[in-house]
Design an enzyme around this catalytic site. Sequence first.
Site, PDB file in Angstrom:
ATOM      1  N   TRP A  10       0.813  -1.229   0.000  1.00 17.56           N
ATOM      2  CA  TRP A  10       0.000   0.000   0.000  1.00 17.56           C
ATOM      3  C   TRP A  10       0.842   1.273   0.000  1.00 17.56           C
ATOM      4  O   TRP A  10       0.324   2.358  -0.194  1.00 17.56           O
ATOM      5  CB  TRP A  10      -0.917   0.016   1.237  1.00 17.56           C
ATOM      6  CG  TRP A  10      -2.016  -0.991   1.224  1.00 17.56           C
ATOM      7  CD1 TRP A  10      -2.232  -1.984   0.304  1.00 17.56           C
ATOM      8  CD2 TRP A  10      -3.090  -1.094   2.172  1.00 17.56           C
ATOM      9  NE1 TRP A  10      -3.360  -2.694   0.625  1.00 17.56           N
ATOM     10  CE2 TRP A  10      -3.908  -2.173   1.768  1.00 17.56           C
ATOM     11  CE3 TRP A  10      -3.429  -0.393   3.327  1.00 17.56           C
ATOM     12  CZ2 TRP A  10      -5.051  -2.560   2.477  1.00 17.56           C
ATOM     13  CZ3 TRP A  10      -4.561  -0.770   4.039  1.00 17.56           C
ATOM     14  CH2 TRP A  10      -5.363  -1.841   3.611  1.00 17.56           C
ATOM     15  N   LYS A  11       2.121   1.157   0.280  1.00 12.50           N
ATOM     16  CA  LYS A  11       2.999   2.335   0.380  1.00 12.50           C
ATOM     17  C   LYS A  11       2.412   3.334   1.386  1.00 12.50           C
ATOM     18  O   LYS A  11       1.821   2.909   2.368  1.00 12.50           O
ATOM     19  CB  LYS A  11       3.223   2.938  -1.013  1.00 12.50           C
ATOM     20  CG  LYS A  11       3.677   1.853  -2.013  1.00 12.50           C
ATOM     21  CD  LYS A  11       4.184   2.366  -3.307  1.00 12.50           C
ATOM     22  CE  LYS A  11       4.618   1.188  -4.171  1.00 12.50           C
ATOM     23  NZ  LYS A  11       5.227   1.583  -5.420  1.00 12.50           N
ATOM     24  N   GLU A  96      12.019   2.032  -3.356  1.00 12.81           N
ATOM     25  CA  GLU A  96      11.765   3.383  -2.838  1.00 12.81           C
ATOM     26  C   GLU A  96      12.540   3.618  -1.543  1.00 12.81           C
ATOM     27  O   GLU A  96      12.991   4.732  -1.264  1.00 12.81           O
ATOM     28  CB  GLU A  96      10.254   3.595  -2.636  1.00 12.81           C
ATOM     29  CG  GLU A  96       9.549   3.769  -3.979  1.00 12.81           C
ATOM     30  CD  GLU A  96       8.123   3.271  -4.027  1.00 12.81           C
ATOM     31  OE1 GLU A  96       7.499   3.095  -2.962  1.00 12.81           O
ATOM     32  OE2 GLU A  96       7.633   3.041  -5.148  1.00 12.81           O
ATOM     33  N   GLU A 166      11.538  -6.517  -8.758  1.00 12.31           N
ATOM     34  CA  GLU A 166      10.845  -5.295  -9.152  1.00 12.31           C
ATOM     35  C   GLU A 166      11.777  -4.394  -9.963  1.00 12.31           C
ATOM     36  O   GLU A 166      12.561  -3.624  -9.383  1.00 12.31           O
ATOM     37  CB  GLU A 166      10.372  -4.532  -7.910  1.00 12.31           C
ATOM     38  CG  GLU A 166       9.391  -5.318  -7.067  1.00 12.31           C
ATOM     39  CD  GLU A 166       8.444  -4.398  -6.301  1.00 12.31           C
ATOM     40  OE1 GLU A 166       7.235  -4.565  -6.450  1.00 12.31           O
ATOM     41  OE2 GLU A 166       8.929  -3.513  -5.588  1.00 12.31           O
ATOM     42  N   GLY A 172       5.197   1.908 -10.659  1.00 15.99           N
ATOM     43  CA  GLY A 172       4.358   3.097 -10.668  1.00 15.99           C
ATOM     44  C   GLY A 172       4.414   3.887 -11.962  1.00 15.99           C
ATOM     45  O   GLY A 172       3.957   5.019 -12.024  1.00 15.99           O
ATOM     46  N   SER A 212       3.856  -2.242 -11.768  1.00 15.75           N
ATOM     47  CA  SER A 212       2.670  -2.017 -12.598  1.00 15.75           C
ATOM     48  C   SER A 212       1.925  -3.316 -12.943  1.00 15.75           C
ATOM     49  O   SER A 212       1.399  -3.453 -14.039  1.00 15.75           O
ATOM     50  CB  SER A 212       3.041  -1.243 -13.866  1.00 15.75           C
ATOM     51  OG  SER A 212       3.606   0.012 -13.526  1.00 15.75           O
ATOM     52  N   GLY A 233       1.474  -2.593  -6.150  1.00 13.54           N
ATOM     53  CA  GLY A 233       1.351  -1.264  -5.549  1.00 13.54           C
ATOM     54  C   GLY A 233      -0.009  -0.657  -5.867  1.00 13.54           C
ATOM     55  O   GLY A 233      -1.011  -0.939  -5.221  1.00 13.54           O
ATOM     56  N   GLY A 234      -0.046   0.181  -6.892  1.00 13.09           N
ATOM     57  CA  GLY A 234      -1.253   0.940  -7.241  1.00 13.09           C
ATOM     58  C   GLY A 234      -2.516   0.099  -7.287  1.00 13.09           C
ATOM     59  O   GLY A 234      -3.560   0.502  -6.744  1.00 13.09           O
TER      60      GLY A 234
HETATM   61  P1  PGA Z   1       3.236  -0.571  -8.628  1.00 14.78           P
HETATM   62  O1  PGA Z   1       4.197  -0.771  -7.366  1.00 14.78           O
HETATM   63  O2  PGA Z   1       2.401  -1.828  -8.749  1.00 14.78           O
HETATM   64  O3  PGA Z   1       2.409   0.645  -8.311  1.00 14.78           O
HETATM   65  O4  PGA Z   1       4.111  -0.388  -9.831  1.00 14.78           O
HETATM   66  C1  PGA Z   1       4.779  -2.010  -7.096  1.00 14.78           C
HETATM   67  C2  PGA Z   1       5.731  -1.875  -5.937  1.00 14.78           C
HETATM   68  O5  PGA Z   1       6.425  -0.860  -5.855  1.00 14.78           O
HETATM   69  O6  PGA Z   1       5.806  -2.754  -5.057  1.00 14.78           O
END
Ligand code: PGA
Length: 250
Positions: A10-11, A96, A166, A172, A212, A233-234
């Site tokens: 979820w960040k 990140e 990743e 993202g 993504s 993520g998203g």
């Molecule tokens: P994303 O992020 O699916 O939004 O690209 C994946 C992640 O950073 O774990």
Amino acid sequence: MRKPIIAGNWKMNKTPSEAKALVEALKPLVADAGCDVVVCVPALDFAAVKEAAEGSNIGVGVQNMHWKESGAYTGELSAAMIKEAGAQYVIIGHSERRQYFAETDETVNKKVLAAVAAGLIPIVCVGEKKEEREAGYTNPLVTYQTQIALTGLTAAQVENVVIAYEPVWAIGTGLTATDEQANETIGVIREAVAAVYGKETAEKVRIQYGGSMKPSNAKGLMEQPEIDGGLIGGASLKAEDFAKVVHFDA
Ligand code: PGA
């Protein structure tokens, strides 16, 4: 046979009440999942998420930890705190964190060792930047990142670790590695594990793809033989989308 694991990252999204609502919405949608379903949430949301997920098949985790047991590390969380709060998983070394919070392969390794010692399952992130792929460094880089991250674990401990491949350029951005690119690099990561811990151990380690990943591309990625799940993520921020990724083969 490796059981697929689909984990949401979820960040820095969702307040505790929003987090509770998302898990409540998700529960019925993934109740019959054929894979492990996990959400890794902001630490402050964790109690609400844990309570909402109680009695369901949704595993819970956080997104970072410190490697020290306790002490003067303002703002940090220890593995014991995370474990006692009820987490099963912890994401370690997300790009990140490496990019914005100066995490290195060395600190990632310290965190992995502390997580495993506390009985947490680390989801260890590795992956190359765009310029590294273009320069042809992807394979040695992910090999190095993987081997350093796992240094000091026994083969039996490595079996339980989850690795997330990743590619940084795919996170993202809407850009996804092709199914074949992701499969090939995850194969390289598996070989990196095999080179140190043997083929039998490497065949047991679950390696996810992340970057993504969403309902429209999950099936193609998940059908690749080396890909054992996704770190999302998203698309993990909406219950319907995340559930569609979980049901990639529906
Ligand atoms: P994303 O992020 O699916 O939004 O690209 C994946 C992640 O950073 O774990």
